[in-house]
Design an enzyme around this catalytic site. Structure first.
Site, PDB file in Angstrom:
ATOM      1  N   TYR A 213      -2.357  20.612  28.164  1.00 30.52           N
ATOM      2  CA  TYR A 213      -2.337  19.196  28.555  1.00 30.52           C
ATOM      3  C   TYR A 213      -1.312  18.423  27.711  1.00 30.52           C
ATOM      4  O   TYR A 213      -0.511  17.649  28.254  1.00 30.52           O
ATOM      5  CB  TYR A 213      -3.745  18.615  28.387  1.00 30.52           C
ATOM      6  CG  TYR A 213      -3.853  17.153  28.734  1.00 30.52           C
ATOM      7  CD1 TYR A 213      -3.914  16.736  30.066  1.00 30.52           C
ATOM      8  CD2 TYR A 213      -3.901  16.179  27.737  1.00 30.52           C
ATOM      9  CE1 TYR A 213      -4.007  15.388  30.391  1.00 30.52           C
ATOM     10  CE2 TYR A 213      -4.000  14.833  28.052  1.00 30.52           C
ATOM     11  CZ  TYR A 213      -4.055  14.438  29.378  1.00 30.52           C
ATOM     12  OH  TYR A 213      -4.145  13.098  29.699  1.00 30.52           O
TER      13      TYR A 213
ATOM     14  N   LYS B 128       2.133  16.366  28.873  1.00 24.96           N
ATOM     15  CA  LYS B 128       2.370  14.934  28.645  1.00 24.96           C
ATOM     16  C   LYS B 128       3.633  14.709  27.794  1.00 24.96           C
ATOM     17  O   LYS B 128       4.311  13.693  27.940  1.00 24.96           O
ATOM     18  CB  LYS B 128       1.136  14.274  28.009  1.00 24.96           C
ATOM     19  CG  LYS B 128      -0.072  14.222  28.954  1.00 24.96           C
ATOM     20  CD  LYS B 128       0.219  13.380  30.209  1.00 24.96           C
ATOM     21  CE  LYS B 128      -0.989  13.255  31.123  1.00 24.96           C
ATOM     22  NZ  LYS B 128      -0.706  12.468  32.335  1.00 24.96           N
TER      23      LYS B 128
END
Ligand SMILES: NC(=O)C1=CN([C@@H]2O[C@H](COP(=O)(O)OP(=O)(O)OC[C@H]3O[C@@H](n4cnc5c(N)ncnc54)[C@H](O)[C@@H]3O)[C@@H](O)[C@H]2O)C=CC1
Ligand SMILES: CC(=O)C(C)=O
Length: 258
Positions: A152, A156
């Site tokens: 994740y 990002k």
């Protein structure tokens, strides 16, 4: 004339909060989500409140779906002014256990989705000959890399990088590209993260503890509300932010300092 905003992943969570705020700001809003049932419910709820909205079902990881999204927006409202690449998914896995399927799933939605959304929006702004605003969902995880959130966080960081590159390339068309970087908001995403962190803790954590541990570090001593995020997106969508581009702005109550 009212401006038009598209918000991806806006059936629920932060995207819904952003859509509600942009409606308050006077925008016509195109809601968009992969979850048709929740999207329909949200679209009807907002229409019943008098909002000028439509709902378009689609998957941000599909370039064709994103192209269709812009086409539907333009055929309904005539133009677009703001495109919010909000949709994103989480993954919680110890580094040594990360598999190719997780990397592909998360990058397809968080990274490819943001790139495709930026491309279709920019092409439409250029065709219109108008300025335009592209606003991406980044995160504190786009500034800092947290344990067991490796996939994740990397996705990002990639969103932040594409925000910079797109801003540099699209500035000559008067298109700005910025990102909002929320901290810890209690949406369904954090419910899933909490449950997964408990699962990976070998019995050391109880449900609710991972969320409590993360929120304990927030200087302003409360977790984030969708309206906190929407306040920043509202500014980035407004003319007040015309001289800002290529920025990934933290809104986290004081958690990550950059
Ligand atoms: N909740 C939080 O604390 C934080 C969230 N963010 C980011 O903000 C954005 C929104 O997060 P939340 O509202 O918390 O997530 P959420 O999981 O609660 O809601 C996301 C929405 O996006 C939709 N969606 C998922 N995959 C999609 C796809 N492929 N195409 C179209 N729609 C799709 C879902 O159906 C859902 O309605 C995400 O990009 C997330 O990474 C960033 C920092 C913190
Ligand atoms: C959900 C999120 O963006 C985190 C944990 O930073």
């Amino acid at each position: 004339m009212s401006k038009v905003a598209i918000v991806t992943g806006s059936a629920a969570g932060l995207g819904k909060g952003i859509a509600e705020r942009l409606i308050k700001d006077g925008f016509k809003v195109v809601l968009h989500d992969i979850n048709e049932a929740v999207l329909n419910k949200t679209t009807e709820e907002l229409k019943a409140q008098g909002a000028d909205v439509i709902g378009v079902v689609g998957d941000v990881s599909s370039y064709d779906d994103q192209e269709n999204l812009v086409k539907r927006a333009v055929s309904e409202f005539g133009q677009i002014d703001v495109f919010v690449n909000n949709a994103g998914i989480d993954a919680v896995t110890p580094f040594l256990k990360i598999e190719a399927s997780e990397l592909e799933r998360v990058f397809k939605i968080n990274v490819n989705g943001t790139v495709f959304g930026t491309q279709v929006a920019a092409k439409q702004f250029i065709k219109q000959g108008s300025k335009g605003k592209i606003i991406n969902a980044c995160s504190i995880a786009g500034h800092e890399s947290f344990e067991i959130l490796g996939t994740y966080c990397a996705s990002k960081h990639a969103v932040r990088s594409f925000t910079h590159t797109a801003a540099k390339e699209l500035a000559k068309h008067q298109i700005t590209v910025n990102a909002y970087c929320p901290g810890i908001a209690k949406t369904e995403m954090w419910d899933r993260i909490d449950a997964a962190m408990v699962k990976h803790s070998d019995g050391k954590l109880q449900p609710g503890e991972p969320f409590a541990n993360y929120t304990a570090g927030i200087a302003l001593q409360r977790y984030q509300q969708p309206s906190d995020v929407a306040n920043l997106v509202s500014f980035l969508a407004s003319d007040e932010s015309d001289y800002i581009t290529g920025q990934a702005i933290l809104t986290d109550g004081g958690l990550v300092y950059r």
